[in-house]
Structures are given as structure tokens and as C-alpha cells.
Write a protein that holds these residues in place. Structure first.
Motif, PDB file in Angstrom:
ATOM      1  N   ARG A   1       0.831  -1.200   0.000  1.00 46.21           N
ATOM      2  CA  ARG A   1       0.000   0.000   0.000  1.00 46.21           C
ATOM      3  C   ARG A   1       0.873   1.261   0.000  1.00 46.21           C
ATOM      4  O   ARG A   1       1.986   1.252   0.522  1.00 46.21           O
ATOM      5  N   PRO A   2       0.388   2.372  -0.573  1.00 40.84           N
ATOM      6  CA  PRO A   2       1.166   3.616  -0.516  1.00 40.84           C
ATOM      7  C   PRO A   2       1.298   4.114   0.925  1.00 40.84           C
ATOM      8  O   PRO A   2       0.367   3.996   1.715  1.00 40.84           O
ATOM      9  N   TRP A   3       2.459   4.657   1.231  1.00 37.88           N
ATOM     10  CA  TRP A   3       2.691   5.293   2.532  1.00 37.88           C
ATOM     11  C   TRP A   3       3.260   6.669   2.235  1.00 37.88           C
ATOM     12  O   TRP A   3       4.398   6.808   1.794  1.00 37.88           O
ATOM     13  N   VAL A   4       2.475   7.694   2.473  1.00 41.63           N
ATOM     14  CA  VAL A   4       2.855   9.059   2.101  1.00 41.63           C
ATOM     15  C   VAL A   4       3.821   9.641   3.124  1.00 41.63           C
ATOM     16  O   VAL A   4       3.596   9.541   4.336  1.00 41.63           O
ATOM     17  N   LEU A   5       4.884  10.268   2.631  1.00 45.26           N
ATOM     18  CA  LEU A   5       5.842  10.995   3.456  1.00 45.26           C
ATOM     19  C   LEU A   5       5.809  12.457   3.026  1.00 45.26           C
ATOM     20  O   LEU A   5       5.798  12.755   1.833  1.00 45.26           O
ATOM     21  N   THR A   6       5.804  13.379   4.014  1.00 47.23           N
ATOM     22  CA  THR A   6       5.704  14.799   3.690  1.00 47.23           C
ATOM     23  C   THR A   6       6.881  15.578   4.287  1.00 47.23           C
ATOM     24  O   THR A   6       6.700  16.439   5.149  1.00 47.23           O
ATOM     25  N   PRO A   7       8.098  15.302   3.810  1.00 46.04           N
ATOM     26  CA  PRO A   7       9.257  16.034   4.329  1.00 46.04           C
ATOM     27  C   PRO A   7       9.236  17.493   3.867  1.00 46.04           C
ATOM     28  O   PRO A   7       8.612  17.830   2.863  1.00 46.04           O
ATOM     29  N   THR A   8       9.930  18.339   4.606  1.00 46.37           N
ATOM     30  CA  THR A   8      10.137  19.730   4.208  1.00 46.37           C
ATOM     31  C   THR A   8      11.637  19.993   4.144  1.00 46.37           C
ATOM     32  O   THR A   8      12.453  19.104   4.418  1.00 46.37           O
TER      33      THR A   8
END
Length: 361
Positions: free
Chosen positions: A132-139
Motif C-alpha cells: 500500500r502507498p505510505w505518504v511521506l511529507t518532508p520539508t
């Protein structure tokens, strides 16, 4: 990663803990309800004993409304080298943490795109996130070590990492998760006071549309409260479509031929757009959707029937791409729809008939 602390031992937190523990990570479990943490520990997800020092990664699996406060507490106590959350919204929690003046270099927001209608540690499984997709939201502020720890977690859970901007993520999940859940609930709500005779006619179509409406309302209030704007915008668009569809159906009732043609055109338009949208839904393993053909098999509601069908298909050298079961109302029988590659249909059909199965044409 050698050690982890999972804060929040519901479905998602316990499932992640099970996956990590199975791969040799020492997992500590914490929850505002100690009994829930003990339950997760009894399932093999780790230990409910607190860590003796900072762990490599703290995973906050609290409801969206409590994510920022829980993260802030953990970060101030210095319980880990890196911190992430798994909430279904990303922009809000990060802005709350920024408002608290915390150094966010050790934090990354994430969201595993997987779940079940059931909640709590007893619903958890170590393979919940597999494929399944696992979203990562780095900055720009995210430390490389923290990003690597998050990627290691995703790898241990056998999920597929997807990098997105936090606000873009929130708009996306509004479209593919939050808005559909409300629409499913609204359809299911029509059944609450429906006549029993009508409800008994329910088939696979209504089951498909209303399946996710069985989820815990309390959990969804938390989720929707954290992402109300994008969901409201999408529902406004759906409302416009509904108004136009209602008007088209009313036109079909008209005695005026021109009005009826307008009605037909309106219904055809919404159905056509539905077709165009549906084919964009990713298929098996996230690849482009493929067209399969159905081999329909009549079965009795008895133990071992499905296992026999799959075994017979395997002996015939046919891979079952997908399967659906349609239960017969008021009977101990059902219809198993086996989805296979078109070229496999004659092979599978012949093999199943040879082994005594009744096929529906």
C-alpha cells in the motif's frame, strides 16, 4: 532502526508495531489507555514497558485532533532521535507544531494509505500496509536521518513510499478517502428506515457502495474535523452533479420528447464521466487497471469450498487475479466470481467442470 516507541495502540499503531517486531526491532508501546497497550503487547507487538532511554524512532498513532499535542509532549521529553505521525491529515498538525515553536528538523509527517472498517489492537495485522502507498511529507527542515528512519519504517512494513507536499496530501485524501466515506454513509443511511422487503433485495452493488460506511463514527469525526475544507469543496461539486442528475431524471418523466432527450443526455453524461473516472483507479499492485474476465462458480455455504476452488484453479495452472462472492438471499449458497486473464477463461472453465463444479454462463 533498532528501537521504536509506538504511541497509540489502535489499528494503525499496533499494525506498525507488529511489522517492526517481526523484523527484530525492539518496540515499546504506550497508550492513554494502558489496557489497550497491554493488549497490543499480548499480541506480540512489543512491550508496554517504557524505554530506558531515547529510542531511534517515535511513531505517534493518535487521532488527528491529538497528534500535535502528543508529538509536542514526546519531543519535549526527548524520547526519540526521530519523530513521525501516521494521521490521515498532514497540514494541520504541522502548523500546530510550528505554532508551538518546536524544532521540527527531527519530525516528518506520514500517512499509510491502508486501514480496515474495524478499529483497536485486536483488528491489527502485521501485513496491513503491504503493497500500500505510505505518504511521506518532508520539508526543507526535515533532517536526512529522520527521513531515512521513516523510509526504513515503510520498508519494514512492506509499503510503498510516496513523497508529497502536506497540503497536497490533504486535498488528495479528501478526494480518494474522506469524501467517498461520507457519500457511502449517505447511501447507507437510506437503508436505515427502508422497508424490510426492499432491504432483502440488497445485492453486491449496494454492499460495495456501503462497505466503508461500517467504520467507527467517532474515528471519522476526528478525521473530518481535521480536514473539513477540502472535503466540503468536493461535496459541493458532488451536490452540483446530484442536482443536475435529479433534473435529468425528472426530464425523463416528461411527456415532451425534447425534454426526455435532455434527460437521456444528462444521465449519459454523468455515467460517461463515471466510467472515465473509474478507469483511472489503480489496478492490482498499483499498476494500470487491467480488464479481466469472470468465471462464475456456484458453491454451497460449507467449509472448504473456496479452498477447493483455488486448489483446482492452481492445478489447472491459472492465476486468480481477484475474487468476489455474491451470497444468495435466504439460501445457504453463493456465487464466486473468479477474475482471470481472458486467455485463461476456457482453461479454467474446462478444469472446474471436469472437477464437478457448476458454472454460471
Amino acid at each position: 532502526m533498532r528501537t521504536a516507541l509506538v504511541i497509540g495502540t489502535g489499528l494503525i499503531g499496533t499494525s506498525a508495531a507488529l511489522a517492526l517486531a517481526a523484523r527484530g526491532v525492539v518496540v515499546h508501546l504506550a497508550d492513554h489507555d494502558p489496557e489497550q497497550a497491554r493488549t497490543a503487547a499480548a499480541l506480540g507487538a512489543g512491550t508496554d514497558e517504557p524505554p530506558q532511554g531515547p529510542v531511534d524512532l517515535a511513531i505517534v498513532a493518535a487521532p488527528p485532533a491529538h497528534v500535535a499535542a502528543t508529538l509536542a509532549d514526546a519531543m519535549r521529553r526527548g524520547v526519540a532521535r526521530g519523530y513521525l505521525d501516521v494521521a490521515s491529515v498532514k497540514g494541520g498538525p504541522r502548523r500546530e507544531l510550528e505554532a508551538l515553536g518546536l524544532d521540527l528538523s527531527s519530525y516528518i509527517g506520514t500517512h499509510p494509505m491502508s486501514g480496515r472498517e474495524k478499529s483497536g489492537p485486536l483488528a491489527a495485522t502485521g501485513d496491513l500496509f503491504e503493497g500500500r502507498p505510505w505518504v511521506l511529507t518532508p520539508t526543507r527542515d526535515t533532517d536526512t536521518e529522520v527521513l531515512n528512519l521513516a523510509l526504513e519504517l515503510v520498508s519494514h512494513c512492506r509499503a510503498v513510499p510516496v513523497v508529497m507536499d502536506a497540503d497536497a496530501h490533504d486535498r488528495a485524501v479528501a478526494l480518494v478517502s474522506h469524501m467517498p466515506h461520507l457519500v457511502s454513509s449517505m447511501v447507507a443511511a437510506r437503508l436505515e428506515h427502508a422497508e424490510e422487503a426492499a432491504v432483502r433485495l440488497c445485492g453486491q452493488g449496494i454492499r460495495d457502495v456501503t462497505r466503508i460506511a461500517a467504520s467507527d463514527p467517532r474515528m471519522w469525526i476526528d478525521i473530518l474535523s481535521a480536514n473539513p475544507g477540502p472535503v466540503a469543496d468536493l461535496l459541493a461539486d458532488v451536490s452540483c452533479d446530484l442536482d443536475e442528475t435529479v433534473q435529468a431524471l425528472r426530464s425523463l418523466q416528461s411527456s415532451d420528447e425534447a425534454k426526455r432527450r435532455e434527460g437521456v443526455d444528462g444521465i449519459q453524461d454523468v455515467l460517461r464521466r463515471g466510467n472515465a473516472g473509474q478507469v483511472r483507479v489503480p489496478g492490482k499492485h498499483g499498476s494500470a487497471p487491467r480488464v479481466y474476465e469472470i468465471v462464475a462458480v456456484l458453491i454451497d455455504d460449507q467449509p472448504g469450498q473456496l479452498a477447493r476452488i483455488f486448489a483446482d484453479a492452481g492445478m489447472a495452472g491459472v492465476n486468480i487475479e481477484d475474487v468476489r462472492i455474491e451470497h444468495a438471499t435466504g439460501q445457504q449458497a453463493g456465487l464466486v466470481q473468479l477474475m482471470v486473464e481472458p486467455k485463461a477463461v476456457p482453461v479454467l472453465s474446462a478444469a472446474l467442470r471436469e472437477r464437478g463444479w457448476a458454472l454460471r454462463q
